[in-house]
Design an enzyme around this catalytic site. Structure first.
Site, PDB file in Angstrom:
ATOM      1  N   GLY A  63      -6.699 -12.154  18.126  1.00  0.00           N
ATOM      2  CA  GLY A  63      -6.043 -13.446  17.980  1.00  0.00           C
ATOM      3  C   GLY A  63      -6.844 -14.393  17.097  1.00  0.00           C
ATOM      4  O   GLY A  63      -6.282 -15.159  16.305  1.00  0.00           O
ATOM      5  N   ASP A  64      -8.172 -14.346  17.212  1.00  0.00           N
ATOM      6  CA  ASP A  64      -9.030 -15.176  16.368  1.00  0.00           C
ATOM      7  C   ASP A  64      -8.953 -14.727  14.911  1.00  0.00           C
ATOM      8  O   ASP A  64      -8.961 -15.558  13.993  1.00  0.00           O
ATOM      9  CB  ASP A  64     -10.472 -15.094  16.852  1.00  0.00           C
TER      10      ASP A  64
END
Length: 310
Positions: A252-253
């Site tokens: 997600g990052d």
């Protein structure tokens, strides 16, 4: 330039085991330890993709010294505020079946009497940046409206704002109208507050209503199933390439990093979503969170499918 902000920075430590068995002594086969926290992960990916980035944040103690020294060794520019207490360790245990078990320490307490220093740091860096990315949880001691106040400081300095957090920090942060938010499906359901979203059709409808209600661009990530994006009344379904994932932590990052980098470079929305998706998939091929190889991203780019739904 892009500035990423990690208010609860960490050492991300990964243990590789054949299987996690509670109540028993086990020997770890492989250990990695890198500076982490969602914003630092995003900064590393931006740097690995050739972007101009500064990792800002808050650290403390010997763990904070390790985080700063490791960022320097990795060639990631950084400006870190040091407080009392010990930065946290986030432990990820990977077994041979691909399961990930995370144990996350709370981290130090932020002293509110120094909040003005934090606002000044963000404002100064935002004045040099096209985009400021606020990522992750708030440390103890900071109120729920912290991201809203920092978003206002960044936007007054002329930067666009990406916000990747959850719970009350996200709900309060929305009041300052960031340019993008990136919750996962569970975080979006909690934020939207109209009860359980039973299927993708319900999620799509809620995204269109939510984008109008909140007045921001929204990407809801769905793990291995990709993402949905609502932007200016248009909705996109994002399907990732099929891969044999090694470690999904940090994907997600990496998605946030790809989207921010594409925006800073003035890329078209569809191309930005494709870069973000390829970066997220490339991260899952690495045993360390927030780490991609540029050749993997380039190989995966054409395999990311973006479909306009509305």
């Amino acid at each position: 330039m892009i500035t990423t902000v990690t208010l609860n920075a960490a050492i991300d430590k990964t243990y590789a085991l054949d299987a996690l068995r509670t109540g028993r002594v086990q020997r770890v086969r492989r250990v990695t330890a890198v500076p982490g926290g969602k914003g630092i992960n995003a900064a590393r990916v931006i740097c690995q993709l050739g972007g101009d980035v500064v990792a800002a944040g808050v650290v403390g103690g010997y763990n904070g010294q390790f985080i700063a020294a490791s960022l320097t060794a990795q060639g990631i520019p950084h400006e870190l505020m040091t407080i009392e207490g010990e930065s946290r360790i986030c432990l990820n245990v990977l077994d041979d079946d691909g399961r990930s078990t995370e144990l996350l320490e709370p981290g130090p307490v932020f002293p509110m009497e120094r909040f003005g220093e934090l606002v000044s740091l963000i404002g100064r860096l935002a004045g040099r940046s096209r985009i400021v990315v606020f990522s992750g949880s708030l440390p103890a001691g900071l109120p729920a409206d912290t991201y809203a106040r920092l978003t206002e400081a960044a936007r007054q300095a002329g930067a666009a704002v990406f916000l990747d957090t959850s719970g009350a920090a996200l709900a309060e942060g929305l009041r300052a109208k960031p340019d993008w938010i990136k919750p996962n499906a569970e975080e979006w359901e909690q934020l939207y507050g109209e009860g359980p979203l039973k299927d993708e059709e319900a999620l799509v409808a809620s995204l269109l209503r939510g984008a109008e209600r909140f007045g921001v661009r929204i990407v809801v990530t769905l793990g291995a199933d990709g993402a949905l994006a609502a932007v200016c009344g248009e909705l996109y379904r994002i399907r990732p390439p099929r891969i044999d994932a090694v470690n999904p932590v940090g994907s997600g990052d990496a998605f946030t990093a790809g989207l921010a980098l594409a925006s800073a470079r003035g890329m078209r929305l569809v191309d930005g979503l494709r870069l973000a998706t390829a970066a997220a998939a490339a991260n899952a091929l690495s045993p360390s969170a927030g780490h991609v190889r540029r050749e993997d991203v380039e190989r995966l780019l054409p395999l990311a499918a973006i479909e306009r739904l509305a």
